[in-house]
Enzyme design. Structure first.
Site, PDB file in Angstrom:
ATOM      1  N   PRO A   7       0.859  -1.181   0.000  1.00 22.62           N
ATOM      2  CA  PRO A   7       0.000   0.000   0.000  1.00 22.62           C
ATOM      3  C   PRO A   7       0.893   1.228   0.000  1.00 22.62           C
ATOM      4  O   PRO A   7       1.813   1.312   0.820  1.00 22.62           O
ATOM      5  CB  PRO A   7      -0.758  -0.132   1.323  1.00 22.62           C
ATOM      6  CG  PRO A   7       0.126  -0.936   2.219  1.00 22.62           C
ATOM      7  CD  PRO A   7       0.931  -1.839   1.314  1.00 22.62           C
ATOM      8  N   MET A   8       0.688   2.148  -0.920  1.00 24.76           N
ATOM      9  CA  MET A   8       1.451   3.408  -0.892  1.00 24.76           C
ATOM     10  C   MET A   8       0.493   4.535  -1.241  1.00 24.76           C
ATOM     11  O   MET A   8       0.035   4.654  -2.386  1.00 24.76           O
ATOM     12  CB  MET A   8       2.642   3.349  -1.863  1.00 24.76           C
ATOM     13  CG  MET A   8       3.736   2.398  -1.399  1.00 24.76           C
ATOM     14  SD  MET A   8       5.258   2.572  -2.336  1.00 24.76           S
ATOM     15  CE  MET A   8       4.798   1.860  -3.894  1.00 24.76           C
ATOM     16  N   GLN A  76      -6.843  -1.803   3.463  1.00 21.10           N
ATOM     17  CA  GLN A  76      -6.062  -1.458   4.653  1.00 21.10           C
ATOM     18  C   GLN A  76      -6.796  -0.402   5.479  1.00 21.10           C
ATOM     19  O   GLN A  76      -7.184   0.650   4.962  1.00 21.10           O
ATOM     20  CB  GLN A  76      -4.676  -0.925   4.299  1.00 21.10           C
ATOM     21  CG  GLN A  76      -3.837  -0.768   5.579  1.00 21.10           C
ATOM     22  CD  GLN A  76      -2.435  -0.261   5.338  1.00 21.10           C
ATOM     23  OE1 GLN A  76      -2.252   0.892   4.969  1.00 21.10           O
ATOM     24  NE2 GLN A  76      -1.440  -1.111   5.541  1.00 21.10           N
ATOM     25  N   CYS A 106       2.391   3.537   9.731  1.00 19.58           N
ATOM     26  CA  CYS A 106       2.434   4.863   9.100  1.00 19.58           C
ATOM     27  C   CYS A 106       3.186   5.852  10.002  1.00 19.58           C
ATOM     28  O   CYS A 106       2.850   6.019  11.174  1.00 19.58           O
ATOM     29  CB  CYS A 106       1.013   5.352   8.832  1.00 19.58           C
ATOM     30  SG  CYS A 106       1.008   6.952   8.009  1.00 19.58           S
ATOM     31  N   LYS A 147       0.342  -4.945   9.161  1.00 16.37           N
ATOM     32  CA  LYS A 147       1.629  -4.477   8.647  1.00 16.37           C
ATOM     33  C   LYS A 147       2.212  -3.560   9.717  1.00 16.37           C
ATOM     34  O   LYS A 147       1.562  -2.592  10.132  1.00 16.37           O
ATOM     35  CB  LYS A 147       1.394  -3.712   7.335  1.00 16.37           C
ATOM     36  CG  LYS A 147       2.650  -3.127   6.726  1.00 16.37           C
ATOM     37  CD  LYS A 147       2.381  -2.767   5.266  1.00 16.37           C
ATOM     38  CE  LYS A 147       3.579  -2.129   4.609  1.00 16.37           C
ATOM     39  NZ  LYS A 147       3.722  -0.706   4.904  1.00 16.37           N
ATOM     40  N   ASN A 207       9.507  -6.617   4.180  1.00 15.59           N
ATOM     41  CA  ASN A 207       9.288  -5.414   3.367  1.00 15.59           C
ATOM     42  C   ASN A 207      10.368  -4.380   3.669  1.00 15.59           C
ATOM     43  O   ASN A 207      10.817  -4.249   4.797  1.00 15.59           O
ATOM     44  CB  ASN A 207       7.884  -4.844   3.678  1.00 15.59           C
ATOM     45  CG  ASN A 207       7.668  -3.445   3.114  1.00 15.59           C
ATOM     46  OD1 ASN A 207       7.418  -2.512   3.859  1.00 15.59           O
ATOM     47  ND2 ASN A 207       7.771  -3.296   1.812  1.00 15.59           N
ATOM     48  N   GLY A 208      10.765  -3.671   2.601  1.00 15.17           N
ATOM     49  CA  GLY A 208      11.696  -2.555   2.740  1.00 15.17           C
ATOM     50  C   GLY A 208      12.950  -2.719   1.918  1.00 15.17           C
ATOM     51  O   GLY A 208      13.661  -3.723   2.054  1.00 15.17           O
ATOM     52  N   GLY A 231       7.415  -2.221  -2.434  1.00 15.88           N
ATOM     53  CA  GLY A 231       6.856  -0.873  -2.426  1.00 15.88           C
ATOM     54  C   GLY A 231       7.417  -0.044  -3.561  1.00 15.88           C
ATOM     55  O   GLY A 231       7.083  -0.253  -4.735  1.00 15.88           O
ATOM     56  N   ARG A 232       8.336   0.867  -3.219  1.00 13.16           N
ATOM     57  CA  ARG A 232       8.826   1.808  -4.232  1.00 13.16           C
ATOM     58  C   ARG A 232       9.497   1.122  -5.404  1.00 13.16           C
ATOM     59  O   ARG A 232       9.401   1.588  -6.547  1.00 13.16           O
ATOM     60  CB  ARG A 232       9.765   2.824  -3.562  1.00 13.16           C
ATOM     61  CG  ARG A 232       9.027   3.734  -2.575  1.00 13.16           C
ATOM     62  CD  ARG A 232       9.970   4.358  -1.589  1.00 13.16           C
ATOM     63  NE  ARG A 232      10.640   3.350  -0.794  1.00 13.16           N
ATOM     64  CZ  ARG A 232      11.725   3.556  -0.062  1.00 13.16           C
ATOM     65  NH1 ARG A 232      12.255   4.760  -0.019  1.00 13.16           N
ATOM     66  NH2 ARG A 232      12.276   2.576   0.634  1.00 13.16           N
TER      67      ARG A 232
END
Ligand SMILES: Cc1cc2nc3c(=O)[nH]c(=O)nc-3n(C[C@H](O)[C@H](O)[C@H](O)COP(=O)(O)O)c2cc1C
Length: 327
Positions: A7-8, A76, A106, A147, A207-208, A231-232
């Protein structure tokens, strides 16, 4: 081994979910967060954040809560009020959501100040109660997932939070391998996930900072997690998930070339243009944003960006992209 699209907020919206899952490699998507305060949202709020729930927008053959290419999408929720989170989760499921993900990561000040996202990582008991409340409000066959980051200021409560999430009844846990204090600064502490994975019986998704197939392998080795959330990196390389999946199967495939990337951008343009509820002034900025993400990976994106950034008219923006595809 599963790959999830992260999710972004402002990036992996319904258009990105459709385009990236069409390129392939993804098993699940999670919507951008829907922030819950103390009210039960009307249907239109769910539909705005999660258009894949809206039967009026389904394309032929498309299942509810799935992307057009058949990848399940989870909603989410972000918030700290047990009852409101539970009620909104239940309503989303009534509308057809196939899964609910809870945001404990977040870092945004506005969100944390109002007691949501990563700030809850200071209170494992509250996290436990939130997961439990949501779990109890939706049928058992609907996954409830979470998450989290490794912590708020430090990693001291990482294990407590992960256990709180598992004991609250979550089906799996994604961990962004940094604290809130780390923000988005590299590195991601993949190795911190290994003991958490060992501690839990539910799947742990890493993640990351996964930007390449090589990063995937490094992350997998250090975290011991097979499954990852991208993600990115997914915005920099539209085919990152597909490349990882192919490599795992021993297949080598060519990276997505610039004309194919431009096809994806054409699709983005068409999807936005056909959406009658979307104010057309948002189209050119969204194309620019996507081109900007592509710049580290495609020289052609860098070549057109300076011209593109001055363009406001959507048609001129897409014409420039079309021209670059064939130049
Ligand atoms: C612009 C942006 C928006 C984000 N929005 C969300 C969000 O809505 N919910 C969430 O759980 N994480 C959100 N994240 C965090 C990502 O899901 C992910 O955890 C983070 O980017 C690390 O993964 P990456 O290094 O692969 O990008 C966001 C990240 C970015 C960069």
């Amino acid at each position: 081994m599963q790959i999830l699209l992260a999710p972004m907020d402002g990036l992996t919206d319904v258009y990105a979910r459709e385009i990236l899952t069409d390129v392939g490699g993804y098993d699940f998507c999670v919507t951008e967060f829907l922030r819950v305060t103390d009210t039960l949202f009307p249907k239109r709020v769910f539909y705005r954040r999660f258009p894949e729930l809206n039967p009026g927008l389904m394309k032929s053959g498309q299942q509810i809560s799935h992307t057009k290419s058949g990848v399940p999408v989870f909603l989410q929720l972000l918030g700290s009020d047990n009852n409101a989170m539970a009620d909104n989760a239940a309503k989303a499921v009534q509308l057809g959501a196939q899964g609910i993900d809870l945001n404990f990561g977040c870092p945004a000040k506005t969100v944390n100040r109002r007691d949501g996202g990563a700030s809850l990582l200071q209170y494992p008991d509250r996290i436990h109660q939130l997961v439990k409340s949501v779990r109890q409000s939706v049928p058992l066959h609907i996954p409830v997932t979470a998450k989290m980051r490794l912590g708020y200021e430090d990693q001291l409560l990482a294990h407590d939070n992960a256990l709180a999430i598992q004991e609250g009844g979550a089906d799996w846990l994604t961990i962004h391998a940094r604290t809130k204090k780390d923000g988005y600064r590299p590195p991601a502490y993949w190795e911190a996930l290994a003991p958490i994975k060992q501690l839990l019986s539910i799947p742990v998704i890493a993640n990351g900072e996964i930007w390449s197939v090589e990063d995937y392998y490094l992350c997998q080795r250090r975290s011991t997690c097979e499954s990852v959330m991208l993600g990115r990196g997914a915005m920099v390389s539209f085919d990152l998930a597909l490349q990882i999946k192919c490599r795992l199967q021993g297949k080598e495939i060519a990276a997505l070339n610039w004309p194919s990337v431009c096809n994806c951008l054409e699709k983005l343009y068409q999807l936005m243009d056909q959406n009658h509820e979307l104010n057309k002034k948002y189209i050119a900025p969204r194309l620019k944003l996507w081109i900007k993400w592509l710049m580290p990976n495609y020289q052609q994106a860098e070549d057109i960006f300076n011209t593109l950034k001055r363009i406001k008219d959507p048609q001129s923006a897409i014409q420039l992209i079309r021209a670059s595809a064939i130049s």
